[in-house]
Design an enzyme around this catalytic site. Structure first.
Site: not given
Ligand code: LLP
Length: 433
Positions: A238, A286-289, A325, A329, A356, A385
């Site tokens: 997050g 659990e980092p993604g972004r 995005r 959002y 379109c 994303y």
């Molecule tokens: N762990 C869990 C349980 C999650 O649901 C998520 C993201 C993450 C970790 C990773 O979160 P991050 O570190 O990436 O913030 N499509 C949206 C974001 C959706 C996130 C869903 N869950 C966007 O483009 O902003």
């Protein structure tokens, strides 16, 4: 921190001129910086080095095999949310026993596959799911490791579509019922209680909500450690990133925008460590972004300039199907021309795609420079994303992806063709002949 920068008005990724890449591979084109990904990952690792911890990169942010491979080589575990993501991780050389399987709707087929492969843990969302996992594990003659996802009822102060930690969200189980659910899990013979998990949302721009959530959970986590000797506490992902910043001083004012201060991993760790270290548990992230977001851009080419009495429209060859995005959002992605472009004397303009729908825009009422058909633009911070949320809408083939490492570049996903669009359908036409 990332490795995209302007050198005399030309946008570079590491040592690679992006204009050259766009000319070589065509557009829409996703480009990623390998050293930015490595740097982000290593900085997070270093920040939490005082703790026994595991970073489980959230595959949903970007699941390209080559990127997963490079993260696996760095020692990353993975947060997966489908059988498909587990399959990708394994194909990319990741280990199942470093994967946590999250998600509110895991199917029986996915659960069976994950147990067979030996995932580290299932992050469970409700009693019914505990029962299903217990039953399938029993059939396979195994004990399935589980954690319960706790919904701490904390406001992550982010876009409502990506906020997950409030009671009205579909995620997790409230603290009021957590004890009861863990006792139930303990009675199911084919489950092994391994940990506890929480995740409050994505693109969170202050540390406060994370602290609030952890503080709320701490007494329960301590109790659970005594009662069920759990191994880990996952604090989810997050951490937000900055979507607008100056790439060099004196950059054109039209693409600068005030932005909130980002959370650095060092600040995040400084605040979390005093709460987490005394637990004596393994801590999962659990980092993604925050690992991949600022490590990627989407390059697009201007197709047309259109004016009507109300507006100027700069129409590009990428659309909401390539990067959804902004449409979904109302997210902001900074737009940077790959080459110096003179300012436009006139009005504000919209940067739009070819799809379109009126929702198919990247910028609205922006001070765009004097762009011409053929010019290339980069949509910044599109590494997370971005490609993963793309679709074939309007029968548009998916973009190509390139990884840059220093002065070298690698094609890591081929551009789709029109033939690819009909691959799963064309043979089936025969039944109507
Ligand atoms: N762990 C869990 C349980 C999650 O649901 C998520 C993201 C993450 C970790 C990773 O979160 P991050 O570190 O990436 O913030 N499509 C949206 C974001 C959706 C996130 C869903 N869950 C966007 O483009 O902003």
């Amino acid at each position: 921190m990332h490795r995209f920068y302007l050198r005399e008005g030309t946008l570079y990724c590491e040592e690679q001129d992006l204009f050259e890449l766009a000319a070589q591979y065509g557009t829409p084109l996703y480009v990623y910086s390998a050293s930015t990904i490595r740097d982000n990952f290593r900085r997070l690792e270093a920040a939490f080095s005082p703790l026994n911890h595991l970073i489980c990169y959230a595959v949903k942010a970007n699941s390209n095999l080559s990127l997963l491979h490079s993260l696996a080589k760095l020692g990353s575990g993975f947060d997966i949310v489908s059988g498909g993501e587990l399959y990708r991780v394994l194909q990319a050389g990741g280990q199942a026993d470093r994967c946590v399987f999250a998600g509110v709707g895991k199917t029986r087929q996915e659960i069976q596959y994950a147990i067979e492969q030996g995932v580290y843990c299932f992050n469970v969302e409700c009693e019914g799911e505990l029962e299903t996992i217990n039953e399938i594990a029993g059939t396979l003659g195994k004990k399935a490791p589980i954690a319960i996802r706790i919904n701490p009822d904390v406001d992550a102060r982010t876009h409502r579509y990506i906020s997950t930690g409030k009671t009205h969200n579909k995620f997790g189980i409230g603290l009021d019922r957590a004890g009861e659910i863990y006792s139930y899990a303990a009675r199911l013979p084919n489950l092994q209680i391994r940990g506890i998990q929480t995740h409050i949302g994505s693109q969170v721009l202050s540390i406060q909500p994370f602290l609030e959530a952890i503080q709320k959970l701490l007494p329960f986590v301590k109790q659970l450690k005594e009662d069920s000797s759990i191994e880990f506490f996952s604090v989810g992902g997050g951490v937000g990133i900055v979507y607008a910043e100056a790439l060099e001083s004196g950059s054109p004012e039209w693409w600068q925008k005030t932005h909130p201060t980002p959370i650095t991993f060092e600040e995040y760790a400084a605040e979390l460590l005093p709460l987490l270290a005394p637990l004596g548990l393994k801590i999962l992230f659990e980092p993604g972004r925050s690992i991949i977001g600022n490590a990627g851009v989407l390059i697009t080419q201007v197709v047309q300039i259109k004016k009507n009495p109300a507006k100027r429209f700069v129409i590009v060859d990428s659309g909401m199907n390539d990067l959804i995005r902004p449409a979904l959002y109302e997210a902001f992605h900074q737009v940077v021309p790959l080459k110096p472009t003179p300012p436009h004397p006139g009005d504000l303009a919209d940067l739009v795609g070819p799809v379109c729908e009126s929702g198919d825009f990247f910028l609205q009422d922006a001070k765009l420079p004097d762009l011409k058909p053929g010019d290339y633009l980069a949509l910044m911070s599109a590494g997370a994303y971005g490609f993963v949320m793309s679709s074939h809408y309007n029968s548009r083939p998916l973009a190509a992806e390139v990884l840059v490492d220093g002065s070298r570049s690698f094609l890591i996903r081929e551009r789709e063709s029109w033939k690819d669009l009909i691959r799963a359908e064309s043979a089936l036409l025969a039944q109507f002949q």
